[in-house]
Scaffold this motif. Structure first.
Motif, PDB file in Angstrom:
ATOM      1  N   VAL A  43     123.139  24.737  -2.789  1.00  0.00           N
ATOM      2  CA  VAL A  43     123.201  25.070  -1.358  1.00  0.00           C
ATOM      3  C   VAL A  43     122.040  24.983  -1.051  1.00  0.00           C
ATOM      4  O   VAL A  43     121.588  24.501   0.164  1.00  0.00           O
ATOM      5  CB  VAL A  43     123.955  26.425  -1.245  1.00  0.00           C
ATOM      6  N   THR A  44     120.861  25.484  -1.725  1.00  0.00           N
ATOM      7  CA  THR A  44     119.515  24.954  -1.510  1.00  0.00           C
ATOM      8  C   THR A  44     119.385  23.731  -1.048  1.00  0.00           C
ATOM      9  O   THR A  44     118.636  23.269   0.050  1.00  0.00           O
ATOM     10  CB  THR A  44     118.591  25.525  -2.590  1.00  0.00           C
ATOM     11  N   LEU A  45     119.712  22.732  -1.949  1.00  0.00           N
ATOM     12  CA  LEU A  45     119.515  21.298  -1.720  1.00  0.00           C
ATOM     13  C   LEU A  45     120.091  20.844  -0.421  1.00  0.00           C
ATOM     14  O   LEU A  45     119.407  20.087   0.162  1.00  0.00           O
ATOM     15  CB  LEU A  45     120.285  20.694  -2.976  1.00  0.00           C
ATOM     16  N   CYS A  68     114.086  26.892   1.433  1.00  0.00           N
ATOM     17  CA  CYS A  68     115.236  27.773   1.587  1.00  0.00           C
ATOM     18  C   CYS A  68     115.265  28.746   0.264  1.00  0.00           C
ATOM     19  O   CYS A  68     115.345  28.146  -0.803  1.00  0.00           O
ATOM     20  CB  CYS A  68     116.537  27.336   1.945  1.00  0.00           C
ATOM     21  N   ALA A  69     115.875  30.071   0.262  1.00  0.00           N
ATOM     22  CA  ALA A  69     116.200  30.624  -0.738  1.00  0.00           C
ATOM     23  C   ALA A  69     117.638  31.201  -0.427  1.00  0.00           C
ATOM     24  O   ALA A  69     117.853  31.040   0.669  1.00  0.00           O
ATOM     25  CB  ALA A  69     115.534  31.945  -0.845  1.00  0.00           C
ATOM     26  N   VAL A  70     118.299  31.001  -1.558  1.00  0.00           N
ATOM     27  CA  VAL A  70     120.008  31.248  -1.350  1.00  0.00           C
ATOM     28  C   VAL A  70     120.406  31.921  -2.539  1.00  0.00           C
ATOM     29  O   VAL A  70     120.197  31.782  -3.611  1.00  0.00           O
ATOM     30  CB  VAL A  70     120.598  29.748  -1.442  1.00  0.00           C
ATOM     31  N   GLU A  71     121.290  32.946  -2.077  1.00  0.00           N
ATOM     32  CA  GLU A  71     121.800  33.758  -3.019  1.00  0.00           C
ATOM     33  C   GLU A  71     123.407  33.875  -3.025  1.00  0.00           C
ATOM     34  O   GLU A  71     123.678  34.568  -1.939  1.00  0.00           O
ATOM     35  CB  GLU A  71     121.313  35.345  -2.973  1.00  0.00           C
ATOM     36  N   PRO A  72     124.144  33.573  -3.698  1.00  0.00           N
ATOM     37  CA  PRO A  72     125.521  33.200  -3.575  1.00  0.00           C
ATOM     38  C   PRO A  72     126.172  34.707  -3.809  1.00  0.00           C
ATOM     39  O   PRO A  72     125.831  35.357  -4.501  1.00  0.00           O
ATOM     40  CB  PRO A  72     126.021  32.295  -4.673  1.00  0.00           C
ATOM     41  N   VAL A  89     131.364  28.031  -0.775  1.00  0.00           N
ATOM     42  CA  VAL A  89     130.378  29.124  -1.257  1.00  0.00           C
ATOM     43  C   VAL A  89     129.817  30.224  -0.012  1.00  0.00           C
ATOM     44  O   VAL A  89     129.660  29.475   1.257  1.00  0.00           O
ATOM     45  CB  VAL A  89     128.909  28.532  -1.765  1.00  0.00           C
ATOM     46  N   TYR A  90     129.886  31.331  -0.101  1.00  0.00           N
ATOM     47  CA  TYR A  90     129.552  32.464   0.377  1.00  0.00           C
ATOM     48  C   TYR A  90     128.180  32.841  -0.037  1.00  0.00           C
ATOM     49  O   TYR A  90     128.009  33.382  -0.858  1.00  0.00           O
ATOM     50  CB  TYR A  90     130.626  33.283   0.807  1.00  0.00           C
ATOM     51  N   ALA A  91     126.904  32.754   0.896  1.00  0.00           N
ATOM     52  CA  ALA A  91     125.797  33.297   0.347  1.00  0.00           C
ATOM     53  C   ALA A  91     124.674  33.726   1.330  1.00  0.00           C
ATOM     54  O   ALA A  91     125.010  33.531   2.828  1.00  0.00           O
ATOM     55  CB  ALA A  91     125.117  31.961  -0.285  1.00  0.00           C
ATOM     56  N   ARG A  92     123.860  34.526   0.920  1.00  0.00           N
ATOM     57  CA  ARG A  92     122.758  34.763   1.906  1.00  0.00           C
ATOM     58  C   ARG A  92     121.889  33.608   1.808  1.00  0.00           C
ATOM     59  O   ARG A  92     121.501  33.335   0.724  1.00  0.00           O
ATOM     60  CB  ARG A  92     122.052  36.159   1.368  1.00  0.00           C
ATOM     61  N   HIS A  93     121.091  33.339   2.948  1.00  0.00           N
ATOM     62  CA  HIS A  93     120.144  32.345   2.699  1.00  0.00           C
ATOM     63  C   HIS A  93     118.762  32.987   3.654  1.00  0.00           C
ATOM     64  O   HIS A  93     118.915  33.835   4.551  1.00  0.00           O
ATOM     65  CB  HIS A  93     120.580  30.894   3.541  1.00  0.00           C
ATOM     66  N   ILE A 159     113.419  34.246  -3.845  1.00  0.00           N
ATOM     67  CA  ILE A 159     112.617  34.317  -2.614  1.00  0.00           C
ATOM     68  C   ILE A 159     111.169  33.855  -3.114  1.00  0.00           C
ATOM     69  O   ILE A 159     110.628  33.330  -2.435  1.00  0.00           O
ATOM     70  CB  ILE A 159     112.702  35.625  -1.995  1.00  0.00           C
ATOM     71  N   ASP A 160     110.917  34.518  -4.368  1.00  0.00           N
ATOM     72  CA  ASP A 160     109.549  33.843  -4.926  1.00  0.00           C
ATOM     73  C   ASP A 160     109.658  32.669  -5.216  1.00  0.00           C
ATOM     74  O   ASP A 160     108.562  31.779  -4.976  1.00  0.00           O
ATOM     75  CB  ASP A 160     109.514  34.651  -6.274  1.00  0.00           C
ATOM     76  N   ALA A 161     110.551  32.037  -5.565  1.00  0.00           N
ATOM     77  CA  ALA A 161     110.657  30.269  -5.953  1.00  0.00           C
ATOM     78  C   ALA A 161     110.446  29.791  -4.423  1.00  0.00           C
ATOM     79  O   ALA A 161     109.736  28.598  -4.359  1.00  0.00           O
ATOM     80  CB  ALA A 161     111.905  29.745  -6.500  1.00  0.00           C
ATOM     81  N   ALA A 162     111.094  29.967  -3.629  1.00  0.00           N
ATOM     82  CA  ALA A 162     111.149  29.513  -2.183  1.00  0.00           C
ATOM     83  C   ALA A 162     109.576  29.803  -1.683  1.00  0.00           C
ATOM     84  O   ALA A 162     108.884  28.529  -1.066  1.00  0.00           O
ATOM     85  CB  ALA A 162     111.960  30.153  -1.134  1.00  0.00           C
ATOM     86  N   ARG A 163     108.838  30.905  -1.857  1.00  0.00           N
ATOM     87  CA  ARG A 163     107.497  31.108  -1.281  1.00  0.00           C
ATOM     88  C   ARG A 163     106.623  30.063  -2.048  1.00  0.00           C
ATOM     89  O   ARG A 163     105.726  29.450  -1.393  1.00  0.00           O
ATOM     90  CB  ARG A 163     107.044  32.305  -1.666  1.00  0.00           C
ATOM     91  N   GLU A 164     106.911  29.844  -3.262  1.00  0.00           N
ATOM     92  CA  GLU A 164     106.114  28.671  -4.191  1.00  0.00           C
ATOM     93  C   GLU A 164     106.369  27.522  -3.554  1.00  0.00           C
ATOM     94  O   GLU A 164     105.279  26.797  -3.435  1.00  0.00           O
ATOM     95  CB  GLU A 164     106.503  29.084  -5.651  1.00  0.00           C
ATOM     96  N   ARG A 165     107.455  26.801  -3.383  1.00  0.00           N
ATOM     97  CA  ARG A 165     108.059  25.726  -2.907  1.00  0.00           C
ATOM     98  C   ARG A 165     107.200  25.501  -1.582  1.00  0.00           C
ATOM     99  O   ARG A 165     106.694  24.478  -1.120  1.00  0.00           O
ATOM    100  CB  ARG A 165     109.454  25.311  -2.759  1.00  0.00           C
ATOM    101  N   PHE A 166     107.356  26.584  -0.712  1.00  0.00           N
ATOM    102  CA  PHE A 166     106.756  26.682   0.518  1.00  0.00           C
ATOM    103  C   PHE A 166     105.026  26.346   0.687  1.00  0.00           C
ATOM    104  O   PHE A 166     104.531  25.611   1.231  1.00  0.00           O
ATOM    105  CB  PHE A 166     106.892  28.087   1.643  1.00  0.00           C
TER     106      PHE A 166
END
Length: 173
Positions: A43-45, A68-72, A89-93, A159-166
């Motif tokens: 979903v992130t991709l 994006c950060a995604v949590e199914p 897939v149902y997720a928080r993004h 979220i930490d991984a998304a912050r790092e990619r950002f």
């Protein structure tokens, strides 16, 4: 056979049964965690590779790249055991626009529950913001997942991984 010996045998059988049940539960949780990781990555991709037009179609006005950060929290079918079995897939993004601000905390972001149909092409559905939002979320997300749809992220690592990619997207050295 004496009563004491029968008791020891019964206790041994019970302990073996408990160990087997614990191992089975552990293995099931490992499979579920692995599926959640695969779904989050997929979903992130989908979200990060979407064009500005595709983001606009699902209610976001992103004119540039997003991170994006995604949590199914659920799937359809609900008992899917592997990625190939999942249709929805149902997720928080949580997506942040790259380039609007160099600071993650000050970046323009969109977040909330989403429904993503896996397939070619994938389909992303986001409830429109504004009055009536909770009803639109409930209409989009199956009732069995309503509590999860309104919950906060529980996986700070996403979220930490998304912050790092950002951060890397802002300063691509």
């Amino acid at each position: 056979m004496t009563g004491a010996r029968r008791g020891k045998i019964a206790a041994g059988v019970a302990l073996a049964g408990l160990a087997l049940a614990g191992a089975t539960l552990f293995a099931a949780r490992q499979e579920s965690a692995r599926l959640d990781q695969e779904l989050a990555a997929q979903v992130t991709l989908i979200l990060e590779r979407a064009t500005p037009e595709e983001h606009h179609e699902h209610g976001h006005g992103f004119g540039s790249r997003v991170v994006c950060a995604v949590e199914p929290f659920g799937t359809d079918p609900p008992d899917a055991a592997g990625l190939a079995e999942v249709r929805w897939v149902y997720a928080r993004h949580l997506c942040a626009i790259v380039g609007e601000s160099r600071d993650w905390a000050m970046s323009v972001r969109a977040s909330g529950p989403i429904a993503v149909r896996l397939g070619v092409p994938p389909q992303v559905k986001v409830p429109a913001p504004g009055p009536g939002y909770p009803e639109r979320v409930r209409a989009l997300i199956p009732a069995r997942y309503h509590d999860e749809a309104f919950a906060d992220f529980s996986d700070e690592a996403a979220i930490d991984a998304a912050r790092e990619r950002f951060s890397h997207a802002q300063d691509p050295r």
